[in-house]
Design an enzyme around this catalytic site. Structure first.
Site, PDB file in Angstrom:
ATOM      1  N   ARG A 183      50.977  64.228  17.055  1.00 52.01           N
ATOM      2  CA  ARG A 183      51.045  63.832  17.493  1.00 52.01           C
ATOM      3  C   ARG A 183      50.332  62.355  15.590  1.00 52.01           C
ATOM      4  O   ARG A 183      48.749  62.009  15.231  1.00 52.01           O
ATOM      5  CB  ARG A 183      49.784  62.793  18.226  1.00 52.01           C
ATOM      6  CG  ARG A 183      50.271  62.648  19.572  1.00 52.01           C
ATOM      7  CD  ARG A 183      49.556  62.048  20.531  1.00 52.01           C
ATOM      8  NE  ARG A 183      49.589  61.233  21.336  1.00 52.01           N
ATOM      9  CZ  ARG A 183      47.688  60.004  21.408  1.00 52.01           C
ATOM     10  NH1 ARG A 183      47.115  61.218  20.864  1.00 52.01           N
ATOM     11  NH2 ARG A 183      47.332  59.516  21.828  1.00 52.01           N
TER      12      ARG A 183
ATOM     13  N   TYR B  44      50.776  50.580  18.043  1.00 51.66           N
ATOM     14  CA  TYR B  44      49.839  51.253  18.487  1.00 51.66           C
ATOM     15  C   TYR B  44      48.058  50.736  17.990  1.00 51.66           C
ATOM     16  O   TYR B  44      47.533  50.606  18.812  1.00 51.66           O
ATOM     17  CB  TYR B  44      50.351  52.217  17.655  1.00 51.66           C
ATOM     18  CG  TYR B  44      49.292  53.309  18.682  1.00 51.66           C
ATOM     19  CD1 TYR B  44      49.569  53.796  19.628  1.00 51.66           C
ATOM     20  CD2 TYR B  44      47.903  53.694  17.527  1.00 51.66           C
ATOM     21  CE1 TYR B  44      48.401  54.450  20.132  1.00 51.66           C
ATOM     22  CE2 TYR B  44      47.734  55.134  18.840  1.00 51.66           C
ATOM     23  CZ  TYR B  44      47.909  55.042  19.567  1.00 51.66           C
ATOM     24  OH  TYR B  44      46.779  56.137  19.983  1.00 51.66           O
TER      25      TYR B  44
ATOM     26  N   ARG C 260      43.642  58.456   7.412  1.00 58.32           N
ATOM     27  CA  ARG C 260      42.504  60.415   6.778  1.00 58.32           C
ATOM     28  C   ARG C 260      42.794  61.405   7.415  1.00 58.32           C
ATOM     29  O   ARG C 260      42.403  62.039   6.733  1.00 58.32           O
ATOM     30  CB  ARG C 260      40.605  59.651   7.091  1.00 58.32           C
ATOM     31  CG  ARG C 260      40.195  60.478   6.773  1.00 58.32           C
ATOM     32  CD  ARG C 260      38.653  60.450   7.460  1.00 58.32           C
ATOM     33  NE  ARG C 260      38.278  60.504   8.978  1.00 58.32           N
ATOM     34  CZ  ARG C 260      37.819  59.939  10.033  1.00 58.32           C
ATOM     35  NH1 ARG C 260      37.084  59.391   9.886  1.00 58.32           N
ATOM     36  NH2 ARG C 260      38.149  59.915  11.434  1.00 58.32           N
TER      37      ARG C 260
ATOM     38  N   PHE D  96      25.951  45.869  13.143  1.00 57.29           N
ATOM     39  CA  PHE D  96      27.208  45.869  14.073  1.00 57.29           C
ATOM     40  C   PHE D  96      28.685  45.964  13.912  1.00 57.29           C
ATOM     41  O   PHE D  96      29.267  46.547  13.238  1.00 57.29           O
ATOM     42  CB  PHE D  96      27.194  45.706  15.747  1.00 57.29           C
ATOM     43  CG  PHE D  96      28.344  46.195  16.856  1.00 57.29           C
ATOM     44  CD1 PHE D  96      27.428  47.245  17.293  1.00 57.29           C
ATOM     45  CD2 PHE D  96      28.866  45.412  17.157  1.00 57.29           C
ATOM     46  CE1 PHE D  96      28.583  47.954  18.341  1.00 57.29           C
ATOM     47  CE2 PHE D  96      30.197  45.888  17.629  1.00 57.29           C
ATOM     48  CZ  PHE D  96      29.887  47.119  18.355  1.00 57.29           C
TER      49      PHE D  96
END
Ligand code: MG
Length: 378
Positions: free
Chosen positions: A197, A140, A187, A259
């Site tokens: 979910r 996932y 978290r 970034f």
């Protein structure tokens, strides 16, 4: 483009800042990439709008064609607030997408297709009690975050600002995404569980709550088992960090480096705050804004970022409870990180002071143990 830029500010404050500091052309591509995936994610996250799963699956699997290739595509009644707005006005994103170079369009479309198919795979799964296995949990995280890392790496190389090698190291890019995703999943325990979910894998949490539900941890957050379960997930997340450091070391462009590095340092500091923290089971654990600012200001070079990683890693290591079943795993993962971050020469800069922590072991003992381990075991 104007719409995309405005919407980015609404849907993500943290990403908009790091995206906007990229070189102009790349910033445009990454901005479109972000909004495209955010649109896909809005479809994935909406648990009410679709009457049956097959409609949702079709939308996810065909988003890369239906939404990206149609300059009039729009979807109403899915998502909330600014995300609903994004889907309603998605044709503006599609048109901006069409203005990008063929190479970048191909990358964005490719990743969108793969992610849509991956998300579709999970639509019919009952995630009320989390994912089943660690493998499924990784799968996932690969679909929703690892692929983002891979797509970004390809865009960096495509722009010519980074070497082709950056796009080729697929497993490193994958780890970059997985690490961020796992920290968020750890978290967001309570929020995800409440929404029905959840992603914490049963293969891990059932060892700590054999006959109960995942929700039982929120009833007795102070129990050792709850915290030990949390730490088993922290141990797993830490295993991605060496790849993240290797990846960051590969980057040449300063803006691209920032970034990539800023979300990573935010993640390791959050992980430090989550470690052994029973508040995860009853609310939202966040790092302080002042610390976040400090991290952003100290994420400009590999030396600074290494110092930051080693500092939070030491903080975690100093608080390992010897009775924690994951103690050995956590220490091994931490030592690996320290080995990578402390081999570089000390850098002339302010030392990053992390929040004070109260450890199970007095600091001096922890420091002595670390020194011993580094000298004799590595
Ligand atoms: Mg989602």
């Amino acid at each position: 483009m104007k719409y995309c830029d405005k919407l980015l500010g609404h849907v993500s404050r943290s990403f908009s800042a790091v995206i906007r500091q990229l070189p102009e052309d790349l910033a445009k591509e990454v901005l479109v990439f972000y909004l495209v995936l955010r649109g896909l994610d809005t479809i994935e996250d909406d648990m009410q709008a679709f009457v049956d799963n097959s409609e949702k699956v079709a939308q996810l699997q065909n988003f890369h064609e239906w939404a990206l290739e149609n300059p009039y595509w729009s979807m109403t009644g899915v998502g909330e607030s600014h995300e609903a707005d994004l889907l309603e006005n998605f044709y503006k994103v599609s048109r901006t997408f069409q203005s990008l170079s063929p190479g970048s369009r191909a990358i964005i479309k490719d990743i969108t297709k793969e992610m849509g198919h991956g998300m579709a795979e999970f639509v019919s799964k009952d995630l009320g009690e989390g994912t089943m296995t660690v493998e499924e949990y990784n799968r996932y995280c690969h679909f929703v975050a690892g692929l983002v890392g891979q797509g970004l790496s390809r865009l960096f190389s495509e722009s010519g600002l980074e070497s082709p090698q950056v796009a080729e190291e697929l497993s490193l890019s994958d780890s970059m995404g997985k690490f961020l995703q796992k920290v968020n999943i750890i978290r967001d325990y309570l929020e995800d569980y409440t929404e029905g979910r959840a992603f914490w894998p049963q293969e891990i949490w059932k060892d700590f709550s054999p006959d109960k539900s995942l929700g039982s941890f929120s009833q007795e957050p102070q129990r050792d088992a709850a915290v030990h379960c949390l730490n088993a997930l922290v141990a797993d997340a830490l295993t991605h960090v060496p790849d993240c450091i290797t990846y960051l070391k590969m980057l040449k462009n300063k803006q691209i480096f920032k970034f990539c590095a800023i979300p990573q340092v935010m993640a390791i500091s959050t992980l430090d705050k989550l470690f052994s923290n029973p508040d995860v089971f009853t609310g939202v654990v966040k790092i302080r804004k002042g610390l976040a600012c400090k991290l952003i200001l100290n994420a400009g070079s590999i030396e600074e970022v290494s110092l930051c990683f080693s500092s939070f890693t030491r903080n975690i290591m100093g608080r390992v409870d010897p009775c924690d079943p994951s103690a050995e795993k956590i220490i091994a993962a931490c030592l690996k990180i320290l080995q990578m971050t402390e081999s570089t020469k000390p850098h002339k800069m302010r030392l990053l002071k992390t929040e004070p922590s109260v450890g199970y072991w007095p600091k001096a003992v922890a420091a002595a143990m670390t020194a011993y381990c580094l000298t004799y075991l590595v």
